[in-house]
Design a protein around this motif. Structure first.
Motif, PDB file in Angstrom:
ATOM      1  N   LEU A   1      46.329   8.270  98.442  1.00 40.25           N
ATOM      2  CA  LEU A   1      47.160   8.561  97.280  1.00 40.25           C
ATOM      3  C   LEU A   1      48.459   9.278  97.623  1.00 40.25           C
ATOM      4  N   MET A   2      48.416  10.191  98.581  1.00 32.51           N
ATOM      5  CA  MET A   2      49.583  11.038  98.844  1.00 32.51           C
ATOM      6  C   MET A   2      50.845  10.242  99.208  1.00 32.51           C
ATOM      7  N   PRO A   3      50.770   9.236 100.089  1.00 31.36           N
ATOM      8  CA  PRO A   3      51.989   8.460 100.373  1.00 31.36           C
ATOM      9  C   PRO A   3      52.531   7.740  99.136  1.00 31.36           C
ATOM     10  N   LEU A   4      51.626   7.234  98.294  1.00 30.50           N
ATOM     11  CA  LEU A   4      52.076   6.561  97.076  1.00 30.50           C
ATOM     12  C   LEU A   4      52.730   7.541  96.111  1.00 30.50           C
ATOM     13  N   LEU A   5      52.133   8.728  95.983  1.00 25.36           N
ATOM     14  CA  LEU A   5      52.725   9.741  95.116  1.00 25.36           C
ATOM     15  C   LEU A   5      54.058  10.220  95.656  1.00 25.36           C
ATOM     16  N   ALA A   6      54.181  10.306  96.978  1.00 22.43           N
ATOM     17  CA  ALA A   6      55.448  10.733  97.577  1.00 22.43           C
ATOM     18  C   ALA A   6      56.563   9.728  97.304  1.00 22.43           C
ATOM     19  N   LEU A   7      56.212   8.448  97.256  1.00 19.46           N
ATOM     20  CA  LEU A   7      57.209   7.420  96.956  1.00 19.46           C
ATOM     21  C   LEU A   7      57.592   7.411  95.481  1.00 19.46           C
ATOM     22  N   ALA A   8      56.611   7.671  94.613  1.00 23.63           N
ATOM     23  CA  ALA A   8      56.856   7.571  93.175  1.00 23.63           C
ATOM     24  C   ALA A   8      57.364   8.860  92.558  1.00 23.63           C
ATOM     25  N   ALA A   9      57.068   9.997  93.164  1.00 22.07           N
ATOM     26  CA  ALA A   9      57.415  11.288  92.556  1.00 22.07           C
ATOM     27  C   ALA A   9      58.906  11.576  92.696  1.00 22.07           C
ATOM     28  N   PRO A  10      59.511  12.254  91.728  1.00 27.15           N
ATOM     29  CA  PRO A  10      60.908  12.693  91.867  1.00 27.15           C
ATOM     30  C   PRO A  10      61.035  13.738  92.965  1.00 27.15           C
ATOM     31  N   ALA A  11      62.234  13.888  93.472  1.00 30.58           N
ATOM     32  CA  ALA A  11      62.460  14.800  94.596  1.00 30.58           C
ATOM     33  C   ALA A  11      62.053  16.227  94.263  1.00 30.58           C
ATOM     34  N   ALA A  12      62.224  16.635  93.008  1.00 27.15           N
ATOM     35  CA  ALA A  12      61.894  18.007  92.622  1.00 27.15           C
ATOM     36  C   ALA A  12      60.397  18.286  92.678  1.00 27.15           C
ATOM     37  N   SER A  13      59.570  17.242  92.655  1.00 26.01           N
ATOM     38  CA  SER A  13      58.115  17.419  92.651  1.00 26.01           C
ATOM     39  C   SER A  13      57.508  17.354  94.046  1.00 26.01           C
ATOM     40  N   LEU A  14      58.291  17.007  95.049  1.00 25.25           N
ATOM     41  CA  LEU A  14      57.744  16.824  96.389  1.00 25.25           C
ATOM     42  C   LEU A  14      57.233  18.129  96.983  1.00 25.25           C
ATOM     43  N   SER A  15      57.880  19.241  96.658  1.00 24.40           N
ATOM     44  CA  SER A  15      57.438  20.531  97.191  1.00 24.40           C
ATOM     45  C   SER A  15      56.035  20.874  96.682  1.00 24.40           C
ATOM     46  N   GLY A  16      55.783  20.663  95.398  1.00 24.21           N
ATOM     47  CA  GLY A  16      54.449  20.892  94.853  1.00 24.21           C
ATOM     48  C   GLY A  16      53.420  19.950  95.440  1.00 24.21           C
ATOM     49  N   LEU A  17      53.836  18.702  95.681  1.00 27.53           N
ATOM     50  CA  LEU A  17      52.938  17.736  96.294  1.00 27.53           C
ATOM     51  C   LEU A  17      52.593  18.147  97.720  1.00 27.53           C
ATOM     52  N   MET A  18      53.569  18.720  98.416  1.00 29.37           N
ATOM     53  CA  MET A  18      53.326  19.211  99.773  1.00 29.37           C
ATOM     54  C   MET A  18      52.315  20.354  99.767  1.00 29.37           C
ATOM     55  N   LEU A  19      52.398  21.236  98.781  1.00 26.43           N
ATOM     56  CA  LEU A  19      51.438  22.335  98.674  1.00 26.43           C
ATOM     57  C   LEU A  19      50.017  21.797  98.451  1.00 26.43           C
ATOM     58  N   ALA A  20      49.891  20.819  97.566  1.00 22.37           N
ATOM     59  CA  ALA A  20      48.576  20.231  97.303  1.00 22.37           C
ATOM     60  C   ALA A  20      48.020  19.554  98.556  1.00 22.37           C
TER      61      ALA A  20
END
Length: 262
Positions: free
Chosen positions: A93-112
């Motif tokens: 899931l993480m690579p797909l979310l990284a492609l679909a998520a806006p740039a502002a959300s990537l930091s939170g995704l990195m924490l998760a």
């Protein structure tokens, strides 16, 4: 005589609550209590996602075809995948979310993703102790040093697989933070390996790493705390400091492995 018997009876009175309350320490009753104990939410999730463990079978098959340390490392990676189906889901899931998520959300995704990775790698170095197969593993080709290298390289590979798909777009314009991520993955992997081998448990690394993650999410402007670069505060001095700590942990872990194997 009657007074002696009375004193003996009084001395035996602690046995009454002992017989009633301390039966849980009986060896024949300990195993059922452990097997029926409450599971953590992560254990429930892994059990629910158990069918995903089948995705590790091709990796096991590849390990049988690769000779030497490379095949052993692939087998260790496959075992880590099979034992944590929730982490397999995160890898998908993480690579797909990284492609679909806006740039502002990537930091939170990195924490998760970091939290998932820390939970995933915590017991890699200690699972041989927990399964009581340490001496059996030492009898394989390469012995204790090969085992140490596998346990060190596996969390690094898992960190690359899980964190780099998010880190590359997140740090596309911040090469210093990307370098901090690469060094930080090695530092935390070395720490997990050393603590796991020295304590025989995952708890010490989990406690320290989760405490660091909590501090890092609150002290966002401190460079040496920004171990993985997701706060954007890491600089060349902090990266150098983390690299030196990583080398010290590598030497300490290798020395401990050699001493324990003798």
């Amino acid at each position: 005589m009657a007074r002696t018997d009375a004193c003996g009876a009084v001395a035996l009175t602690p046995l009454v609550p002992a017989l009633l309350l301390f039966h849980r320490y009986s060896a024949d009753k300990l195993k059922p209590s452990l097997s029926s104990g409450r599971r953590s939410p992560l254990q429930w999730l892994n059990q629910a996602l158990r069918p995903l463990a089948a995705l590790a079978r091709p990796v096991f098959a590849l390990a049988t075809r690769v000779p030497g340390l490379g095949g052993q490392l692939i087998a260790e990676l496959a075992l880590s995948l099979a034992s944590a189906p929730a982490a397999i889901l995160a890898l998908l899931l993480m690579p797909l979310l990284a492609l679909a998520a806006p740039a502002a959300s990537l930091s939170g995704l990195m924490l998760a993703a970091t939290l998932v990775w820390l939970l995933w790698i915590a017991d890699i170095a200690s699972r041989d102790y927990q399964a009581d197969t340490e001496h059996l593993v030492h009898a394989t080709r390469g012995g204790a040093t090969s085992r140490y290298l596998r346990h060190l390289a596996t969390p690094i590979l898992l960190g690359w697989l899980l964190l780099l798909p998010i880190g590359l777009p997140l740090f596309s314009s911040q090469p210093t933070s990307l370098l901090a991520l690469l060094v930080g993955i090695c530092a935390l992997s070395a720490g997990a390996t050393v603590l796991g081998r020295c304590t025989g448990s995952a708890r010490s690394f989990l406690a320290l790493s989760l405490f660091w993650l909590y501090v890092a999410t609150n002290a966002r402007d401190v460079a040496w705390i920004d171990l993985l670069g997701f706060n954007g505060a890491a600089d060349s001095a902090s990266i150098t400091q983390h690299a030196v700590i990583t080398l010290a942990l590598l030497v300490a872990g290798y020395a401990h492995t050699i001493r324990r194997a003798r």
